[in-house]
Enzyme design. Structure first.
Site, short mmCIF file in Angstrom:
data_model
loop_
_atom_site.label_atom_id
_atom_site.label_comp_id
_atom_site.label_asym_id
_atom_site.label_seq_id
_atom_site.Cartn_x
_atom_site.Cartn_y
_atom_site.Cartn_z
N PHE A 128 10.88 -4.08 -18.84
CA PHE A 128 9.51 -3.93 -18.34
C PHE A 128 9.46 -2.67 -17.49
O PHE A 128 10.04 -2.62 -16.40
CB PHE A 128 9.15 -5.18 -17.52
CG PHE A 128 7.73 -5.19 -17.01
CD1 PHE A 128 6.69 -5.58 -17.83
CD2 PHE A 128 7.44 -4.81 -15.70
CE1 PHE A 128 5.38 -5.59 -17.37
CE2 PHE A 128 6.13 -4.82 -15.23
CZ PHE A 128 5.11 -5.22 -16.07
N LEU A 130 7.44 -0.31 -15.40
CA LEU A 130 6.22 0.01 -14.66
C LEU A 130 6.50 1.00 -13.52
O LEU A 130 5.84 2.04 -13.40
CB LEU A 130 5.61 -1.29 -14.10
CG LEU A 130 4.32 -1.16 -13.31
CD1 LEU A 130 3.18 -0.71 -14.23
CD2 LEU A 130 3.95 -2.51 -12.66
N GLU A 132 7.67 3.81 -10.94
CA GLU A 132 8.06 5.22 -11.07
C GLU A 132 8.58 5.74 -9.73
O GLU A 132 8.31 5.12 -8.69
CB GLU A 132 6.86 6.06 -11.52
CG GLU A 132 6.34 5.58 -12.86
CD GLU A 132 5.54 6.61 -13.62
OE1 GLU A 132 5.33 7.73 -13.10
OE2 GLU A 132 5.14 6.28 -14.75
N PRO A 133 9.29 6.85 -9.75
CA PRO A 133 9.77 7.40 -8.47
C PRO A 133 8.62 7.65 -7.48
O PRO A 133 8.82 7.60 -6.27
CB PRO A 133 10.43 8.73 -8.87
CG PRO A 133 10.85 8.50 -10.29
CD PRO A 133 9.80 7.62 -10.89
N GLY A 136 6.23 2.09 -6.36
CA GLY A 136 6.08 0.86 -7.12
C GLY A 136 5.11 -0.13 -6.50
O GLY A 136 4.62 -1.03 -7.17
N GLN A 341 25.74 -18.70 8.69
CA GLN A 341 26.14 -18.77 10.10
C GLN A 341 26.89 -20.09 10.38
O GLN A 341 27.92 -20.10 11.05
CB GLN A 341 24.89 -18.67 10.99
CG GLN A 341 25.17 -18.48 12.45
CD GLN A 341 25.73 -17.08 12.75
OE1 GLN A 341 25.70 -16.18 11.91
NE2 GLN A 341 26.28 -16.93 13.94
N GLY A 344 30.45 -20.13 9.35
CA GLY A 344 31.34 -19.20 10.05
C GLY A 344 31.98 -18.21 9.08
O GLY A 344 31.32 -17.73 8.15
N GLU A 368 9.16 -7.38 -7.38
CA GLU A 368 7.89 -8.04 -7.76
C GLU A 368 6.83 -7.87 -6.67
O GLU A 368 6.00 -8.75 -6.46
CB GLU A 368 8.09 -9.53 -8.05
CG GLU A 368 9.05 -9.83 -9.18
CD GLU A 368 8.50 -9.48 -10.57
OE1 GLU A 368 7.27 -9.49 -10.75
OE2 GLU A 368 9.34 -9.20 -11.45
C1 LIG Z 1 16.81 -4.63 -8.18
C2 LIG Z 1 15.43 -4.19 -8.56
C3 LIG Z 1 14.97 -4.44 -9.85
C4 LIG Z 1 13.70 -4.01 -10.24
N1 LIG Z 1 13.28 -4.19 -11.54
C5 LIG Z 1 12.12 -3.64 -11.95
C6 LIG Z 1 11.74 -3.69 -13.34
O1 LIG Z 1 12.44 -4.28 -14.18
N2 LIG Z 1 10.58 -3.10 -13.72
C7 LIG Z 1 9.78 -2.43 -12.84
O2 LIG Z 1 8.76 -1.90 -13.26
N3 LIG Z 1 10.11 -2.36 -11.51
C8 LIG Z 1 11.26 -2.94 -11.05
N4 LIG Z 1 11.62 -2.85 -9.72
C9 LIG Z 1 10.77 -2.08 -8.81
C10 LIG Z 1 10.09 -2.88 -7.73
O3 LIG Z 1 9.01 -3.61 -8.27
C11 LIG Z 1 9.66 -1.87 -6.64
O4 LIG Z 1 10.84 -1.42 -5.99
C12 LIG Z 1 8.71 -2.45 -5.65
O5 LIG Z 1 7.48 -2.76 -6.27
C13 LIG Z 1 8.44 -1.48 -4.48
O6 LIG Z 1 8.17 -0.19 -4.94
P1 LIG Z 1 8.95 1.07 -4.26
O7 LIG Z 1 10.40 0.73 -4.27
O8 LIG Z 1 8.54 2.31 -4.92
O9 LIG Z 1 8.47 1.06 -2.74
P2 LIG Z 1 7.19 1.82 -2.15
O10 LIG Z 1 6.01 1.58 -3.00
O11 LIG Z 1 7.57 3.21 -1.84
O12 LIG Z 1 7.02 1.03 -0.79
C14 LIG Z 1 8.04 1.14 0.25
C15 LIG Z 1 7.79 0.10 1.32
O13 LIG Z 1 6.55 0.40 1.97
C16 LIG Z 1 5.94 -0.78 2.41
N5 LIG Z 1 4.56 -0.82 1.91
C17 LIG Z 1 4.12 -0.53 0.66
N6 LIG Z 1 2.78 -0.66 0.58
C18 LIG Z 1 2.37 -1.07 1.82
C19 LIG Z 1 1.10 -1.40 2.40
N7 LIG Z 1 -0.03 -1.37 1.65
N8 LIG Z 1 1.06 -1.76 3.68
C20 LIG Z 1 2.18 -1.81 4.43
N9 LIG Z 1 3.40 -1.51 3.95
C21 LIG Z 1 3.49 -1.16 2.66
C22 LIG Z 1 6.80 -1.95 1.89
O14 LIG Z 1 7.66 -2.38 2.93
C23 LIG Z 1 7.61 -1.33 0.79
O15 LIG Z 1 8.86 -1.99 0.60
C24 LIG Z 1 12.87 -3.32 -9.30
C25 LIG Z 1 13.34 -3.10 -8.00
C26 LIG Z 1 14.60 -3.52 -7.62
C27 LIG Z 1 15.06 -3.24 -6.22
#
Ligand SMILES: Cc1cc2nc3c(=O)[nH]c(=O)nc-3n(C[C@H](O)[C@H](O)[C@H](O)COP(=O)(O)OP(=O)(O)OC[C@H]3O[C@@H](n4cnc5c(N)ncnc54)[C@H](O)[C@@H]3O)c2cc1C
Length: 388
Positions: A128, A130, A132-133, A136, A341, A344, A368
């Site tokens: 899946f 969705l 991007e750098p 998410g 915890q 231990g 998610e």
């Molecule tokens: C192990 C793993 C597996 C994954 N598998 C998939 C996959 O199969 N397919 C896929 O498409 N994606 C996948 N993901 C991506 C995942 O869904 C995203 O990492 C997640 O949605 C967060 O996006 P980001 O990492 O770009 O964080 P960002 O969007 O950059 O957000 C960073 C942080 O900012 C904070 N934040 C964001 N928005 C707000 C707001 N409105 N208000 C306050 N704080 C906010 C949150 O604390 C968030 O963690 C995976 C991620 C991991 C770690």
């Protein structure tokens, strides 16, 4: 909401509970503590058993050959199936079968022949794609991968990050921008074969998860036929969004299952372990940790079952699924931390499952949709039109 299980639900839940305790947990004593795979002979043997139980392919709709299991019962089973060391990301090591990408049930007949049915037969795997750098949390705005029509094909350029299992997949869903507008109305969902020229798994991304790595993908002039568009052009985001809401229910249920098992192990341990001449269970500090576990487990179970009930009735369940995901993942993390915890030094060894749960549970507050995004969804729902 009626939390009383029907006789049939009690029977099915009891059957799966026994299966996890008698078939899965004993096997884990001899498995690598970080694996997400069973030895092939055990896997085949257990699949024969889940088929005999009539529970193979739990997420496959009955019209496609799956068992007739409603969503509330399915949620109860997800809580049970996570109650072992690998249970958070590999519930029962997949021996109950899977439906793969649920979006494919909405595919065209031709797409079903090429992707859905082979997935249901266990011949193909999908990912899946969705995130991007560029972000998410808010993918509708963040997606920069672009698809441009060219004859009967679309040409895709861009990349994805954190995509689970794309290194082992045969195909995947790739969400790309197909219109100039920034928001959710300009995104299309493409079914992409991983052997398409221009498809690259750029990097395996190691995370706190024990196995089941994420990947970084790159698409260079990748040509995908228009017949591989899932749904309609510029309407792909609805496909992603629907999946995200639904997926939050089993995602929360998995966290609760692990919390239930961790709490159960702690309840067995603390009456036996003595310090300062008395069992740990006689100490108020320990009792309060157990009480807080109990409350965390009960509250998150109510929330996830409420979300499942609403989804099953066909009511709106976006807020409820967000609440279940938020509370389930946060409460699950607290429960595992307290149990660790109480154990231990043993709690942090690989002789016990806590350290794996502790690492993997941390991801659940981000995957998610992070906790903050769930709060954002709930706030939008309760403030409604007053929120600009
Ligand atoms: C192990 C793993 C597996 C994954 N598998 C998939 C996959 O199969 N397919 C896929 O498409 N994606 C996948 N993901 C991506 C995942 O869904 C995203 O990492 C997640 O949605 C967060 O996006 P980001 O990492 O770009 O964080 P960002 O969007 O950059 O957000 C960073 C942080 O900012 C904070 N934040 C964001 N928005 C707000 C707001 N409105 N208000 C306050 N704080 C906010 C949150 O604390 C968030 O963690 C995976 C991620 C991991 C770690």
């Amino acid at each position: 909401m009626d939390l009383q299980l029907s006789e049939e639900q009690q029977m099915i839940v009891g059957m799966v509970r026994r299966f996890v305790r008698e078939e899965i947990v004993p096997l884990e004593l001899n498995l690598d503590p970080d694996t997400d795979q069973l030895p092939p002979a055990d896997r085949e043997r257990l699949i024969v058993k889940t088929k005999a139980m009539g529970l193979y392919g739990l997420d496959i709709p009955p019209e496609y050959g799956g068992p007739e299991i409603d969503l509330v019962t399915r949620t109860l089973l997800a809580i049970e199936m996570a109650q072992h060391r690998a249970g958070l990301y590999s519930p029962c090591y997949g021996v109950f079968g899977g439906a793969g990408l649920a979006q494919l049930f909405e595919a065209t007949d031709d797409q079903k022949e090429r992707y859905l049915y082979p997935t249901l037969r266990g011949e193909k795997r999908g990912f899946f794609g969705l995130t991007e750098p560029s972000g998410g949390s808010d993918p509708a705005r963040a997606i920069q991968t672009r698809a441009v029509a060219d004859g009967d094909d679309w040409v895709i350029n861009g990349g994805k990050i954190f995509i689970s299992g794309a290194d082992k997949a045969d195909f995947g869903l790739v969400f790309a921008r197909t219109a100039s507008e920034k928001g959710r109305n300009g995104v299309t969902c493409f079914i992409v074969d991983t052997d398409t020229p221009g498809f690259h798994v750029r990097r395996i991304v190691h995370t706190l998860r024990s196995a089941n790595y994420a990947t970084e993908l790159q698409f260079d002039d990748m040509r995908v036929p228009a017949t591989n568009i899932l749904g309609q052009v510029n309407r792909g985001f609805a496909i992603a969004n629907d999946r995200l809401s639904r997926q939050r229910i089993p995602y929360a249920a998995g966290c609760i299952g692990v919390a239930v098992k961790a709490h159960e192990l702690a309840l067995e341990y603390v009456p036996q372990r003595e310090t300062f001449g008395a069992p740990l269970s006689s100490r108020q500090a320990i009792q309060w940790m157990l009480v807080d576990n109990e409350i965390d487990i009960q509250t998150s179970t109510w929330l996830v079952l409420d979300a499942a009930h609403k989804a099953q009735r066909g009511d709106s369940f976006r807020k409820e699924a967000a609440m279940a995901k938020l509370v389930g993942s946060e409460a699950g993390g607290r429960v595992v931390d307290r149990c660790m915890q109480m154990f231990g030094g043993y709690g942090v060894t690989k002789d016990f499952p806590f350290e794996r749960w502790y690492r993997e549970m941390r991801i659940r507050r981000i995957g998610e949709g992070p906790s903050e995004v769930q709060r954002h969804i709930i706030a939008r729902d309760i403030l409604g039109a007053s929120l600009r």
